[in-house]
Write a protein that holds these residues in place. Structure first.
Motif, PDB file in Angstrom:
ATOM      1  N   VAL A 116       0.660  -0.964  -0.437  1.00 40.59           N
ATOM      2  CA  VAL A 116       0.017   0.116  -0.235  1.00 40.59           C
ATOM      3  C   VAL A 116       0.790   1.297  -0.198  1.00 40.59           C
ATOM      4  N   ALA A 117       0.774   2.083  -0.290  1.00 42.60           N
ATOM      5  CA  ALA A 117       1.062   3.664  -0.697  1.00 42.60           C
ATOM      6  C   ALA A 117       0.508   4.751  -0.110  1.00 42.60           C
ATOM      7  N   LYS A 118       0.978   6.140  -0.451  1.00 46.02           N
ATOM      8  CA  LYS A 118       0.546   7.233   0.145  1.00 46.02           C
ATOM      9  C   LYS A 118       1.200   8.106  -0.781  1.00 46.02           C
ATOM     10  N   GLY A 119       0.624   9.140  -1.771  1.00 46.48           N
ATOM     11  CA  GLY A 119       1.142   9.668  -2.587  1.00 46.48           C
ATOM     12  C   GLY A 119       0.678  11.181  -3.351  1.00 46.48           C
ATOM     13  N   ILE A 120       1.275  11.467  -4.885  1.00 46.50           N
ATOM     14  CA  ILE A 120       0.831  12.255  -5.792  1.00 46.50           C
ATOM     15  C   ILE A 120       0.560  11.891  -7.631  1.00 46.50           C
ATOM     16  N   PHE A 121       0.263  11.830  -7.853  1.00 48.69           N
ATOM     17  CA  PHE A 121       0.205  10.944  -9.200  1.00 48.69           C
ATOM     18  C   PHE A 121      -0.765  12.227 -10.447  1.00 48.69           C
ATOM     19  N   ILE A 122      -0.188  12.862 -10.991  1.00 47.69           N
ATOM     20  CA  ILE A 122       0.071  13.543 -11.847  1.00 47.69           C
ATOM     21  C   ILE A 122      -0.249  13.995 -13.240  1.00 47.69           C
ATOM     22  N   LYS A 123      -0.432  13.202 -13.853  1.00 46.40           N
ATOM     23  CA  LYS A 123      -0.926  13.397 -16.066  1.00 46.40           C
ATOM     24  C   LYS A 123      -0.936  14.920 -16.345  1.00 46.40           C
ATOM     25  N   VAL A 124       0.185  14.871 -17.052  1.00 47.54           N
ATOM     26  CA  VAL A 124      -0.383  16.612 -17.512  1.00 47.54           C
ATOM     27  C   VAL A 124       0.011  16.053 -19.781  1.00 47.54           C
ATOM     28  N   ALA A 125      -0.326  16.879 -20.443  1.00 47.54           N
ATOM     29  CA  ALA A 125       0.022  17.000 -21.754  1.00 47.54           C
ATOM     30  C   ALA A 125       1.150  17.021 -21.617  1.00 47.54           C
ATOM     31  N   THR A 126       2.839  15.923 -22.546  1.00 47.27           N
ATOM     32  CA  THR A 126       2.981  16.551 -22.786  1.00 47.27           C
ATOM     33  C   THR A 126       3.815  17.801 -23.035  1.00 47.27           C
ATOM     34  N   ASN A 127       3.107  18.086 -23.992  1.00 53.12           N
ATOM     35  CA  ASN A 127       3.272  20.239 -24.308  1.00 53.12           C
ATOM     36  C   ASN A 127       2.892  20.598 -23.211  1.00 53.12           C
ATOM     37  N   VAL A 128       2.294  20.561 -21.807  1.00 52.02           N
ATOM     38  CA  VAL A 128       2.486  21.427 -21.053  1.00 52.02           C
ATOM     39  C   VAL A 128       3.403  22.207 -20.607  1.00 52.02           C
ATOM     40  N   PRO A 129       3.405  24.141 -20.576  1.00 49.26           N
ATOM     41  CA  PRO A 129       4.703  24.416 -20.348  1.00 49.26           C
ATOM     42  C   PRO A 129       5.375  24.152 -18.433  1.00 49.26           C
ATOM     43  N   ASP A 130       6.292  24.464 -18.592  1.00 54.21           N
ATOM     44  CA  ASP A 130       6.249  25.231 -17.394  1.00 54.21           C
ATOM     45  C   ASP A 130       7.083  22.923 -16.407  1.00 54.21           C
ATOM     46  N   GLN A 131       7.081  22.884 -17.146  1.00 55.36           N
ATOM     47  CA  GLN A 131       6.777  20.448 -16.244  1.00 55.36           C
ATOM     48  C   GLN A 131       8.373  20.874 -15.755  1.00 55.36           C
ATOM     49  N   ALA A 132       9.242  21.569 -16.085  1.00 58.18           N
ATOM     50  CA  ALA A 132      10.696  21.247 -14.728  1.00 58.18           C
ATOM     51  C   ALA A 132      10.446  21.793 -13.906  1.00 58.18           C
TER      52      ALA A 132
ATOM     53  N   GLN B 214       7.418   9.335 -19.855  1.00 59.00           N
ATOM     54  CA  GLN B 214       6.854  10.458 -20.644  1.00 59.00           C
ATOM     55  C   GLN B 214       6.248   9.789 -21.686  1.00 59.00           C
ATOM     56  N   THR B 215       5.409   9.654 -22.666  1.00 58.04           N
ATOM     57  CA  THR B 215       5.361   9.320 -23.998  1.00 58.04           C
ATOM     58  C   THR B 215       4.838  10.451 -24.548  1.00 58.04           C
ATOM     59  N   ALA B 216       4.751  10.510 -26.135  1.00 58.77           N
ATOM     60  CA  ALA B 216       4.183  11.235 -27.187  1.00 58.77           C
ATOM     61  C   ALA B 216       3.330  12.387 -26.623  1.00 58.77           C
ATOM     62  N   GLU B 217       2.071  11.852 -25.978  1.00 61.11           N
ATOM     63  CA  GLU B 217       1.375  12.707 -25.780  1.00 61.11           C
ATOM     64  C   GLU B 217       0.763  13.034 -24.573  1.00 61.11           C
ATOM     65  N   PHE B 218       1.512  12.163 -23.331  1.00 56.08           N
ATOM     66  CA  PHE B 218       1.475  12.754 -22.057  1.00 56.08           C
ATOM     67  C   PHE B 218       2.603  12.349 -21.242  1.00 56.08           C
TER      68      PHE B 218
END
Length: 284
Positions: A138-154, A218-222
């Motif tokens: 079992v785990a605790k945490g955070i998951f986020i999925k964003v489009a790969t072309n979204v800015p400021d991912q760094a 990372q994939t081409a889309e997300f």
């Protein structure tokens, strides 16, 4: 329209039915009679679900009538064919006594048993946790999925790699604006298999990267971000939060058992002291 009952009849109507005298309530519409029992239409109406169509209403009425009659018929048949009603009467009386005792015991335990404190629960957990192993991680945490072309991912990668109150606020603002999907389970343990399913590629619960920082795929889309803040592997003790309810039930039931035993002992001893119970010496 239902058939009316003559107004000239007073409060009750005496009707001969199958050689029995049946008293009908003039203010209610009778539907059927069996063994002196009368089914009235208002009883059917009370139990009829709302919103039924006209055909469904008719079907409900006929079904209710049949069930009502069968209940009386089966009971009467059984009553006439049971060998000994004395035994049944004894069973009914025994059940009545047990029910009254059970209700009273529930009442006094509810009034006198104090809720188990958090400290007591946690102390009990520390003593017994090895008896509650996990069947899966079992785990605790955070998951986020964003489009790969979204800015400021760094920036997102930096924030999620080092969770703090300030970074969590930044993550939430970023997700509100850019995330395709997010799941925050910082305060709730969930099966790790459910966490792994969120990623583009499966992640093993034993992967050392989980303890070093964020997992980014990372994939081409997300682009997928996963930060694990708590992890318990299969075979290790379940976290306190997952067994807290079970532990509370165990300690509460134990307290009830101890209270009831003490109550019975005191009740018996008091009856002896007051002479309510008469003890006869063994004459043998």
């Amino acid at each position: 329209m239902r058939a009316g009952i003559p107004i000239a009849i007073t409060l009750m109507l005496l009707v001969a039915s199958c050689h029995r005298s049946v008293i009908l309530d003039i203010d209610r519409e009778p539907v059927m009679e069996l063994y002196g029992n009368v089914l009235y239409f208002d009883e059917i109406e009370t139990n009829m679900p709302s919103g039924l169509s006209s055909p469904d209403s008719v079907n409900f009425v006929e079904s209710y009538k049949k069930k009502w009659a069968l209940d009386k018929l089966v009971y009467n048949t059984a009553l006439n064919n049971v060998g000994s009603s004395t035994e049944i009467d004894q069973l009914v009386e025994r059940y009545r006594k047990e029910l009254i005792i059970s209700e009273y015991i529930d009442k006094i335990t509810t009034q006198n048993i104090e809720p188990v404190s958090e400290d007591s629960l946690y102390a009990f957990y520390q003593q017994q946790k090895e008896n509650f192993p996990l069947s899966e991680p079992v785990a605790k945490g955070i998951f986020i999925k964003v489009a790969t072309n979204v800015p400021d991912q760094a920036k997102l990668s930096k924030w999620i790699s080092n969770i703090s109150d300030a970074n969590l606020e930044n993550i939430m603002r970023y997700c509100t604006k850019h995330a395709s999907y997010q799941q925050l389970f910082l305060d709730n343990w969930i099966p790790f298999s459910k966490v792994s399913e969120l990623m583009a590629q499966p992640v093993e619960s034993t992967d050392p990267v989980l303890s070093r920082g964020a997992v980014i795929q990372q994939t081409a889309e997300f682009t997928y971000y996963l930060k694990i803040t708590g992890l318990c592997l299969a075979g290790t003790p379940q976290p306190f939060e997952l067994v807290e309810s079970d532990l509370n039930n165990i300690l509460t039931n134990k307290a009830k058992i101890d209270y009831i035993k003490d109550f019975y002992d005191q009740l018996y001893d008091k009856a002896i002291r007051r002479g309510t119970i008469t003890l006869y010496e063994n004459q043998n």
